[in-house]
Design a protein around this motif. Structure first.
Motif, PDB file in Angstrom:
ATOM      1  N   THR A  85     -12.141  25.785  21.406  1.00  0.00           N
ATOM      2  CA  THR A  85     -12.883  27.023  21.650  1.00  0.00           C
ATOM      3  C   THR A  85     -13.775  27.359  20.460  1.00  0.00           C
ATOM      4  N   LYS A 100     -26.169  34.385  24.717  1.00  0.00           N
ATOM      5  CA  LYS A 100     -25.401  33.243  25.218  1.00  0.00           C
ATOM      6  C   LYS A 100     -25.200  32.262  24.077  1.00  0.00           C
ATOM      7  N   CYS A 120     -20.255  22.837  25.341  1.00  0.00           N
ATOM      8  CA  CYS A 120     -19.947  23.979  26.209  1.00  0.00           C
ATOM      9  C   CYS A 120     -21.047  25.020  26.076  1.00  0.00           C
ATOM     10  N   SER A 121     -21.065  25.969  26.999  1.00  0.00           N
ATOM     11  CA  SER A 121     -21.969  27.120  26.920  1.00  0.00           C
ATOM     12  C   SER A 121     -21.258  28.313  27.545  1.00  0.00           C
ATOM     13  N   SER A 122     -21.587  29.480  27.047  1.00  0.00           N
ATOM     14  CA  SER A 122     -20.951  30.710  27.529  1.00  0.00           C
ATOM     15  C   SER A 122     -21.783  31.341  28.631  1.00  0.00           C
ATOM     16  N   GLU A 123     -21.234  32.378  29.216  1.00  0.00           N
ATOM     17  CA  GLU A 123     -21.996  33.259  30.097  1.00  0.00           C
ATOM     18  C   GLU A 123     -22.772  34.217  29.206  1.00  0.00           C
ATOM     19  N   PRO A 129     -20.457  35.896  21.980  1.00  0.00           N
ATOM     20  CA  PRO A 129     -20.061  34.986  23.049  1.00  0.00           C
ATOM     21  C   PRO A 129     -19.144  33.862  22.563  1.00  0.00           C
ATOM     22  N   THR A 130     -18.290  33.372  23.456  1.00  0.00           N
ATOM     23  CA  THR A 130     -17.400  32.245  23.182  1.00  0.00           C
ATOM     24  C   THR A 130     -17.502  31.247  24.330  1.00  0.00           C
ATOM     25  N   CYS A 131     -17.158  29.993  24.037  1.00  0.00           N
ATOM     26  CA  CYS A 131     -17.078  28.983  25.093  1.00  0.00           C
ATOM     27  C   CYS A 131     -16.032  27.948  24.719  1.00  0.00           C
ATOM     28  N   SER A 132     -15.557  27.207  25.721  1.00  0.00           N
ATOM     29  CA  SER A 132     -14.496  26.228  25.508  1.00  0.00           C
ATOM     30  C   SER A 132     -14.845  24.890  26.128  1.00  0.00           C
ATOM     31  N   TYR A 133     -14.235  23.849  25.556  1.00  0.00           N
ATOM     32  CA  TYR A 133     -14.402  22.473  26.021  1.00  0.00           C
ATOM     33  C   TYR A 133     -13.024  21.815  26.008  1.00  0.00           C
TER      34      TYR A 133
END
Length: 186
Positions: A85, A100, A120-123, A129-133
């Motif tokens: 994350t 984003k 990854c990319s967030s909304e 913002p955060t994103c996960s892979y």
């Protein structure tokens, strides 16, 4: 109080005219404007009542400002099959603006998307913002390059550009289960 632009060239009655204004970083998000047409009588010029245009070219005009991007981190090292994350500190000063997070495999974006693939990319969100892979299993142990970008809802990139946010895939001991010697025979 503010003159955005002024056309001083006289034109015949019924002829269109225009003027231009170059937006500034110091402009507000929303800028109300009023247009006036004046005759060129030298002693006592007379001006029309105000007009604010209509539709997309009507008042106000909007100035998009680039988002701010001050930090990014990830929860590396992680083992194959685990979730990695990325968390950012980012926002946009424009009213109701959203941002984003893009985490790219190369240090390049175009049109608000990663050019060379993404981790990854967030909304779109108002802040941070955060994103996960999820790391594929198997994945070779080692350090992988990652570049974080912040873009706003219109595709404008934070003026700081990218921030490196590489991650490490760790080595995990294998699990051994259901061992049978000689199929259970002596």
């Amino acid at each position: 109080a503010t003159t955005y632009c002024k056309n001083t060239t006289a034109v015949s009655s019924g002829t269109s005219t225009s003027c231009s204004y170059t937006t500034q970083a110091t402009d507000s998000w929303s800028n109300t404007w009023y247009a006036f047409v004046c005759n060129n009588a030298s002693s006592t010029p007379v001006c029309s009542s105000a007009s604010q245009g209509t539709g997309d070219s009507g008042s106000p005009f909007f100035v998009n400002h680039v988002p701010t991007f001050t930090a990014v981190s990830n929860n590396s090292p992680q083992s194959p099959g685990s979730s990695l994350t990325w968390t950012s500190t980012a926002s946009d000063s424009d009213t109701s603006a959203t941002v984003k997070l893009l985490v790219c495999k190369t240090n390049a974006i175009s049109g608000g998307v990663c050019s060379g693939g993404e981790w990854c990319s967030s909304e779109l969100t108002s802040t941070n913002p955060t994103c996960s892979y999820t790391i594929a299993s198997p994945t070779t142990v080692g350090t992988y390059s990652a570049y974080a970008f912040i873009v706003d809802e219109f595709g404008a990139t934070a003026s700081t550009g990218s921030r490196s946010s590489s991650f490490t895939v760790s080595n995990e001991a294998p699990n051994v289960t259901n061992v049978s010697l000689n199929s259970g025979n002596n």
